[in-house]
Design a protein around this motif. Sequence first.
Motif, mmCIF file in Angstrom:
data_model
loop_
_atom_site.group_PDB
_atom_site.id
_atom_site.type_symbol
_atom_site.label_atom_id
_atom_site.label_comp_id
_atom_site.label_asym_id
_atom_site.label_seq_id
_atom_site.Cartn_x
_atom_site.Cartn_y
_atom_site.Cartn_z
ATOM 1 N N ALA A 99 0.833 -1.200 0.000
ATOM 2 C CA ALA A 99 0.000 0.000 0.000
ATOM 3 C C ALA A 99 0.871 1.256 0.000
ATOM 4 C CB ALA A 99 -0.921 -0.005 1.214
ATOM 5 N N GLY A 100 0.525 2.194 -0.880
ATOM 6 C CA GLY A 100 1.287 3.430 -1.009
ATOM 7 C C GLY A 100 2.281 3.407 -2.145
ATOM 8 N N ASP A 101 2.448 2.248 -2.788
ATOM 9 C CA ASP A 101 3.399 2.133 -3.890
ATOM 10 C C ASP A 101 2.728 2.401 -5.232
ATOM 11 O OD1 ASP A 101 5.486 1.602 -2.221
ATOM 12 O OD2 ASP A 101 5.415 -0.569 -2.457
ATOM 13 N N HIS A 102 3.564 2.477 -6.265
ATOM 14 C CA HIS A 102 3.115 2.835 -7.614
ATOM 15 C C HIS A 102 3.855 1.977 -8.621
ATOM 16 C CE1 HIS A 102 3.670 5.471 -11.301
ATOM 17 N NE2 HIS A 102 2.350 5.461 -11.191
ATOM 18 N N LYS A 149 7.746 1.139 -8.163
ATOM 19 C CA LYS A 149 8.502 -0.055 -7.783
ATOM 20 C C LYS A 149 8.816 -0.999 -8.938
ATOM 21 C CE LYS A 149 8.764 1.135 -3.510
ATOM 22 N NZ LYS A 149 8.180 0.416 -2.386
ATOM 23 N N LEU A 150 8.158 -0.843 -10.099
ATOM 24 C CA LEU A 150 8.447 -1.747 -11.218
ATOM 25 C C LEU A 150 7.857 -1.212 -12.515
ATOM 26 C CD1 LEU A 150 5.702 -3.662 -12.096
ATOM 27 C CD2 LEU A 150 6.033 -4.331 -9.723
ATOM 28 N N ARG A 175 17.384 2.695 -15.207
ATOM 29 C CA ARG A 175 17.720 4.087 -14.884
ATOM 30 C C ARG A 175 16.925 4.572 -13.669
ATOM 31 N NH1 ARG A 175 18.088 5.327 -20.583
ATOM 32 N NH2 ARG A 175 15.922 6.039 -20.591
ATOM 33 N N GLN A 176 15.707 4.024 -13.546
ATOM 34 C CA GLN A 176 14.842 4.414 -12.435
ATOM 35 C C GLN A 176 15.049 3.550 -11.193
ATOM 36 O OE1 GLN A 176 12.706 7.022 -12.365
ATOM 37 N NE2 GLN A 176 13.273 7.668 -14.417
ATOM 38 N N GLY A 177 15.950 2.580 -11.279
ATOM 39 C CA GLY A 177 16.250 1.734 -10.129
ATOM 40 C C GLY A 177 15.161 0.754 -9.776
ATOM 41 N N LYS A 235 13.819 0.950 -1.326
ATOM 42 C CA LYS A 235 12.604 0.739 -2.113
ATOM 43 C C LYS A 235 11.958 -0.615 -1.838
ATOM 44 C CE LYS A 235 13.170 3.592 -6.255
ATOM 45 N NZ LYS A 235 13.165 3.576 -7.734
ATOM 46 N N TYR A 236 12.766 -1.579 -1.415
ATOM 47 C CA TYR A 236 12.263 -2.951 -1.295
ATOM 48 C C TYR A 236 12.489 -3.502 0.109
ATOM 49 C CZ TYR A 236 12.251 -2.145 -6.249
ATOM 50 O OH TYR A 236 12.012 -1.580 -7.494
ATOM 51 N N PRO A 237 11.824 -2.898 1.105
ATOM 52 C CA PRO A 237 12.023 -3.351 2.491
ATOM 53 C C PRO A 237 11.596 -4.790 2.715
ATOM 54 C CG PRO A 237 10.142 -1.853 2.334
ATOM 55 C CD PRO A 237 10.852 -1.793 1.011
ATOM 56 N N GLY A 238 10.604 -5.271 1.957
ATOM 57 C CA GLY A 238 10.146 -6.643 2.131
ATOM 58 C C GLY A 238 11.224 -7.667 1.849
ATOM 59 N N LEU A 239 12.158 -7.321 0.965
ATOM 60 C CA LEU A 239 13.259 -8.215 0.617
ATOM 61 C C LEU A 239 14.519 -7.906 1.413
ATOM 62 C CD1 LEU A 239 12.814 -8.296 -3.261
ATOM 63 C CD2 LEU A 239 12.808 -10.310 -1.797
#
Length: 426
Positions: A99-102, A149-150, A175-177, A235-239
């Motif tokens: 939630a809160g991601d794009h 995020k992707l 480029r956007q990581g 960007k990827y706290p779950g991992l």
Amino acid sequence: MNNNFKRETLCVQAGWQPKNGEPRVLPIYQSTTFKYETSEEMAKLFDLEKDGYFYTRLQNPTNDAVAAKIAALEGGNSAILTSSGQAANFFAVFNICEAGDHIVSATSIYGGTYNLLSVTLKKLGIDCTFIDQDASEEEIERAFRPNTKLLFGETLSNPGVMVLDIEKFARIAHRQGVPLIVDNTFATPINCRPFEWGADIVTHSTTKYMDGHATCVGGCVVDSGHFDWEAHADKYPGLCQPDASYHGLTYTKTFGDKAYITKITSQLMRDLGAIQSPENAFLLNLGLETLHLRMPRHCQNALAVAKWLEACDRVAWVNYPDLEGNKYHDLAKKYLPNGSCGVLSFGLKGGREVAIRFMDHLKLAAIVTHVADARTCVLHPASHTHRQLSDEQLREAGIAPDLIRFSTGIENVEDIIADIDQALKA
């Protein structure tokens, strides 16, 4: 198994490697659970300290063998089977979004996936911006936000059969990581391997060409192992941050380049349970064994049908990337030099109503929701799979309201063309 073998060999041999005295053919492990001698052994499995099986909702030996075969075919390092292609796309996205991601996605994708990204994920607090996949890199990059995020696209769009410029999308994503996720269902790894062009994660509806016989619904997520999650840890706290549900284990630190699929397995499959049944995985494996034989025939037949339709004065337009002069022909030659797939689209003079009447007169080709199997089938997306979209949304997705999706099977092509011809005359 040597994953450097050619794809034809991998189709037949990869995945299941029987030991001395074991079955030559992949068995169906039709069991919900697996026995251990001590409680400690089971505890280690639950703590992800040891490899093994304890409950089929998470993993099953039949499923894992088939997933390993698909990973080998794609040139990936790990994979997991899911209950459907929709589940595969959902897991691939939800594994790294919350939630809160794009996310940013090509507009020209399968209608069910479009709805998943635009409606269902929005209910979970994940927003999606859709972009024209043929737009410039600068224009596409303007859709990105700090919380993106992707990037998502399809090698060959369903049903428009538009070819994705995978290298361009990979450049933008990196480029956007963020990782590039590519749905490779229509092309299959026989005709295109997106990892070779910079994609990071590949998804499949195995229901289509991989099964090939319309016997079982399924999906697959494959990870290349190439994306550096730790380089973008914020960007990827779950991992990249400790998982409280596994005693503070951090996936990237514990599992390295297998972190992404391990998280899907141990977290999403544990909690959501969209596992493929072992019997379906067994049937899928039988389909995979002949995938390299069927795909060239699908492409050969589809090209012959496309050329016949192109020469027919009752046909308004034909879209098939292997046709000379097609908008995507150069991209098809680059990414799909051995052929694209068996699916093509066309429209008839007279529009939507004529298209529906034409389909009702077909005898060999069947009107079914399915696509991409051994039998020729046909669909009118505006009336069926994409009927939730307005005409404007259809056009944005690269789908004309009169578009007929024609999935060319592996029958004799003269019979397929004769069926089209009699239906047009009728």
